[in-house]
Write a protein that holds these residues in place. Structure first.
Motif, PDB file in Angstrom:
ATOM      1  N   ASN A 137      41.948  43.366  15.674  1.00 36.56           N
ATOM      2  CA  ASN A 137      41.428  43.812  16.970  1.00 36.56           C
ATOM      3  C   ASN A 137      40.725  45.161  16.839  1.00 36.56           C
ATOM      4  N   ASN A 138      41.316  46.059  16.063  1.00 34.54           N
ATOM      5  CA  ASN A 138      40.672  47.357  15.832  1.00 34.54           C
ATOM      6  C   ASN A 138      39.320  47.191  15.157  1.00 34.54           C
ATOM      7  N   ASP A 139      39.293  46.298  14.186  1.00 35.57           N
ATOM      8  CA  ASP A 139      38.027  46.057  13.487  1.00 35.57           C
ATOM      9  C   ASP A 139      36.974  45.484  14.441  1.00 35.57           C
ATOM     10  N   MET A 140      37.419  44.560  15.305  1.00 31.74           N
ATOM     11  CA  MET A 140      36.476  43.957  16.246  1.00 31.74           C
ATOM     12  C   MET A 140      35.950  44.993  17.235  1.00 31.74           C
ATOM     13  N   ARG A 141      36.816  45.925  17.671  1.00 28.83           N
ATOM     14  CA  ARG A 141      36.354  46.977  18.578  1.00 28.83           C
ATOM     15  C   ARG A 141      35.318  47.862  17.885  1.00 28.83           C
ATOM     16  N   LYS A 142      35.587  48.187  16.632  1.00 24.86           N
ATOM     17  CA  LYS A 142      34.627  49.011  15.906  1.00 24.86           C
ATOM     18  C   LYS A 142      33.295  48.282  15.737  1.00 24.86           C
ATOM     19  N   ILE A 143      33.378  47.020  15.378  1.00 22.72           N
ATOM     20  CA  ILE A 143      32.149  46.241  15.208  1.00 22.72           C
ATOM     21  C   ILE A 143      31.386  46.157  16.529  1.00 22.72           C
ATOM     22  N   SER A 144      32.128  45.925  17.631  1.00 20.19           N
ATOM     23  CA  SER A 144      31.480  45.831  18.941  1.00 20.19           C
ATOM     24  C   SER A 144      30.841  47.160  19.329  1.00 20.19           C
ATOM     25  N   ALA A 145      31.538  48.272  19.028  1.00 17.39           N
ATOM     26  CA  ALA A 145      30.986  49.582  19.364  1.00 17.39           C
ATOM     27  C   ALA A 145      29.708  49.847  18.588  1.00 17.39           C
ATOM     28  N   TRP A 146      29.711  49.587  17.300  1.00 17.78           N
ATOM     29  CA  TRP A 146      28.498  49.814  16.505  1.00 17.78           C
ATOM     30  C   TRP A 146      27.395  48.860  16.923  1.00 17.78           C
ATOM     31  N   ALA A 147      27.770  47.649  17.313  1.00 13.12           N
ATOM     32  CA  ALA A 147      26.749  46.711  17.795  1.00 13.12           C
ATOM     33  C   ALA A 147      26.116  47.213  19.091  1.00 13.12           C
ATOM     34  N   ALA A 148      26.936  47.814  19.971  1.00 12.62           N
ATOM     35  CA  ALA A 148      26.392  48.378  21.211  1.00 12.62           C
ATOM     36  C   ALA A 148      25.453  49.542  20.918  1.00 12.62           C
ATOM     37  N   LEU A 149      25.849  50.375  19.947  1.00 14.99           N
ATOM     38  CA  LEU A 149      24.986  51.501  19.584  1.00 14.99           C
ATOM     39  C   LEU A 149      23.643  51.015  19.029  1.00 14.99           C
ATOM     40  N   ALA A 150      23.697  49.934  18.274  1.00 18.78           N
ATOM     41  CA  ALA A 150      22.453  49.402  17.710  1.00 18.78           C
ATOM     42  C   ALA A 150      21.632  48.662  18.755  1.00 18.78           C
ATOM     43  N   ALA A 151      22.295  48.156  19.820  1.00 22.75           N
ATOM     44  CA  ALA A 151      21.576  47.362  20.817  1.00 22.75           C
ATOM     45  C   ALA A 151      20.662  48.212  21.682  1.00 22.75           C
ATOM     46  N   VAL A 152      21.039  49.489  21.935  1.00 24.40           N
ATOM     47  CA  VAL A 152      20.243  50.337  22.828  1.00 24.40           C
ATOM     48  C   VAL A 152      18.846  50.607  22.268  1.00 24.40           C
ATOM     49  N   PRO A 153      18.732  51.140  21.048  1.00 26.35           N
ATOM     50  CA  PRO A 153      17.362  51.341  20.530  1.00 26.35           C
ATOM     51  C   PRO A 153      16.624  50.028  20.327  1.00 26.35           C
ATOM     52  N   THR A 154      17.361  48.971  19.992  1.00 26.59           N
ATOM     53  CA  THR A 154      16.712  47.674  19.832  1.00 26.59           C
ATOM     54  C   THR A 154      16.111  47.207  21.156  1.00 26.59           C
ATOM     55  N   MET A 155      16.855  47.402  22.242  1.00 29.42           N
ATOM     56  CA  MET A 155      16.358  46.992  23.558  1.00 29.42           C
ATOM     57  C   MET A 155      15.107  47.780  23.944  1.00 29.42           C
ATOM     58  N   ILE A 156      15.175  49.129  23.772  1.00 28.94           N
ATOM     59  CA  ILE A 156      14.023  49.959  24.152  1.00 28.94           C
ATOM     60  C   ILE A 156      12.806  49.627  23.301  1.00 28.94           C
ATOM     61  N   ALA A 157      13.046  49.513  21.988  1.00 28.70           N
ATOM     62  CA  ALA A 157      11.937  49.177  21.099  1.00 28.70           C
ATOM     63  C   ALA A 157      11.396  47.791  21.408  1.00 28.70           C
ATOM     64  N   GLY A 158      12.275  46.887  21.813  1.00 27.65           N
ATOM     65  CA  GLY A 158      11.814  45.544  22.142  1.00 27.65           C
ATOM     66  C   GLY A 158      10.952  45.527  23.383  1.00 27.65           C
ATOM     67  N   ILE A 159      11.310  46.339  24.378  1.00 24.25           N
ATOM     68  CA  ILE A 159      10.518  46.385  25.609  1.00 24.25           C
ATOM     69  C   ILE A 159       9.121  46.928  25.318  1.00 24.25           C
ATOM     70  N   TYR A 160       9.080  48.048  24.596  1.00 19.84           N
ATOM     71  CA  TYR A 160       7.788  48.651  24.313  1.00 19.84           C
ATOM     72  C   TYR A 160       7.023  47.899  23.221  1.00 19.84           C
ATOM     73  N   GLY A 161       7.651  46.972  22.633  1.00 19.16           N
ATOM     74  CA  GLY A 161       6.944  46.184  21.624  1.00 19.16           C
ATOM     75  C   GLY A 161       6.334  44.920  22.187  1.00 19.16           C
ATOM     76  N   MET A 162       6.438  44.706  23.514  1.00 18.04           N
ATOM     77  CA  MET A 162       5.886  43.487  24.108  1.00 18.04           C
ATOM     78  C   MET A 162       4.371  43.553  24.278  1.00 18.04           C
ATOM     79  N   ASN A 163       3.806  44.778  24.155  1.00 15.64           N
ATOM     80  CA  ASN A 163       2.350  44.960  24.133  1.00 15.64           C
ATOM     81  C   ASN A 163       1.646  44.506  25.417  1.00 15.64           C
TER      82      ASN A 163
END
Length: 325
Positions: free
Chosen positions: A262-288
């Protein structure tokens, strides 16, 4: 093969005929003493003379030759047949091994048949020969001595297993040692299964020997056998206690593994959330798309990067405070 053969009179070993048949005839003719023959892993051919000389039941003889029997006591018209599982502990491999001892008890004789390395009786015979008051009770004294030796060895093995279990328990609760212990726990459980198969079925034969009316077991020997029964009860209680404790240790280990996962899954989820924010912003501005906010502003790029860094920093602090990172 015959390991030893001797006549015991008045509690002492005496010289007698070297031939087994003549020795048995002498004991039965004089009516005093008994003949004790010890055999080690005899073949069917080697056991043929026993069938003819002692008149043993063919089913009991078959069990004595093939081995791999459960502990039991069988009464025939002119003999008793008992099977005991012997046990030894090997500290190098932390393993339990078993052997077998079969005992034929009849008028004027006792016959012991050993199978496996965990069934030495040479020391038992030497010890009994120093106790003439016990040997005077007849061939049943050998039966008692073998039962006492086997059950005492159970206590020794149980003590060794208790030490191993204490070490395993400490390993389970040591920091960072929860993984990889389940295999050891299951291997330990297999050792306990072997132990219970040896000790558990022996309770009924010992209880029968203590009861009245058992052929060739004198009244004055029953208190000795009752003491063996008490020790066997202690053994079974120890094994049950070890099994319960082992189950608790297994449950604790599985709980630790689950918590760690469970601890490992929380850590993985937290890092995934951190990676999702820049991915989302970059994805929006990458729609051209042509009409997008701040798309043609000179400060748009650094603002987008700053927004990514700010949101990721805030999320990281939040996850850190919550214990997810």
């Amino acid at each position: 093969m015959i390991v030893d053969c001797a006549i015991y009179r008045d509690g002492f070993r005496t010289e007698g005929p070297a031939d087994v048949s003549e020795a048995l005839d002498e004991v039965r003719r004089t009516g005093d003493g008994f003949l004790w023959i010890g055999l080690y892993e005899p073949t069917t051919e080697e056991f043929d003379f026993v069938i003819s000389e002692f008149g043993l039941h063919p089913l009991a003889v078959e069990d004595a030759v093939t081995a791999h029997q459960r502990p039991k006591l069988e009464a025939y018209e002119d003999s008793l047949f008992m099977v005991l599982k012997t046990m030894g502990y090997h500290p190098d491999g932390h393993a339990v091994s078993t052997g077998e001892v079969m005992i034929f008890l009849g008028h004027g004789y006792v016959l012991t048949v050993r199978h496996g390395a965990e069934s030495p009786l040479a020391q038992l015979r030497a010890g009994l020969e120093k106790q003439p008051e016990l040997l005077r009770k007849g061939p049943a004294s050998v039966l008692y001595a073998v039962c006492d030796l086997v059950v005492d060895s159970y206590l020794d093995v149980a003590a060794e297993l208790q030490t191993d279990l204490d070490e395993l328990e400490a390993q389970v609760f040591a920091p960072g040692r929860a993984h990889g212990v389940a295999e050891q726990i299951y291997a330990f459980k297999r050792q306990l299964v072997v132990f219970r198969r040896a000790a558990g079925p022996l309770e009924e034969p010992i209880a029968r020997l203590v009861s009245d009316g058992v052929l060739f077991v004198p009244e004055d020997l029953r208190p000795y056998l009752r003491d063996v029964g008490d020790h066997l009860t202690k053994v079974t209680e120890l094994v049950e206690g070890l099994d319960r404790l082992l189950s608790d240790i297994l449950g604790a280990n599985l709980a630790q593994v689950t918590v760690q996962q469970n601890n490992d899954m929380r850590k993985i989820s937290a890092w995934a959330a951190l990676a999702a924010v820049p991915t989302m912003i970059a994805g929006i501005y990458g729609m051209n798309f042509e009409h997008m906010p701040e798309l043609r502003q000179p400060w748009g790029y650094p603002v987008a990067l700053g927004l990514m860094a700010l949101v990721c920093t805030l999320l990281h602090r939040a996850f850190k405070r919550a214990g997810w990172l």
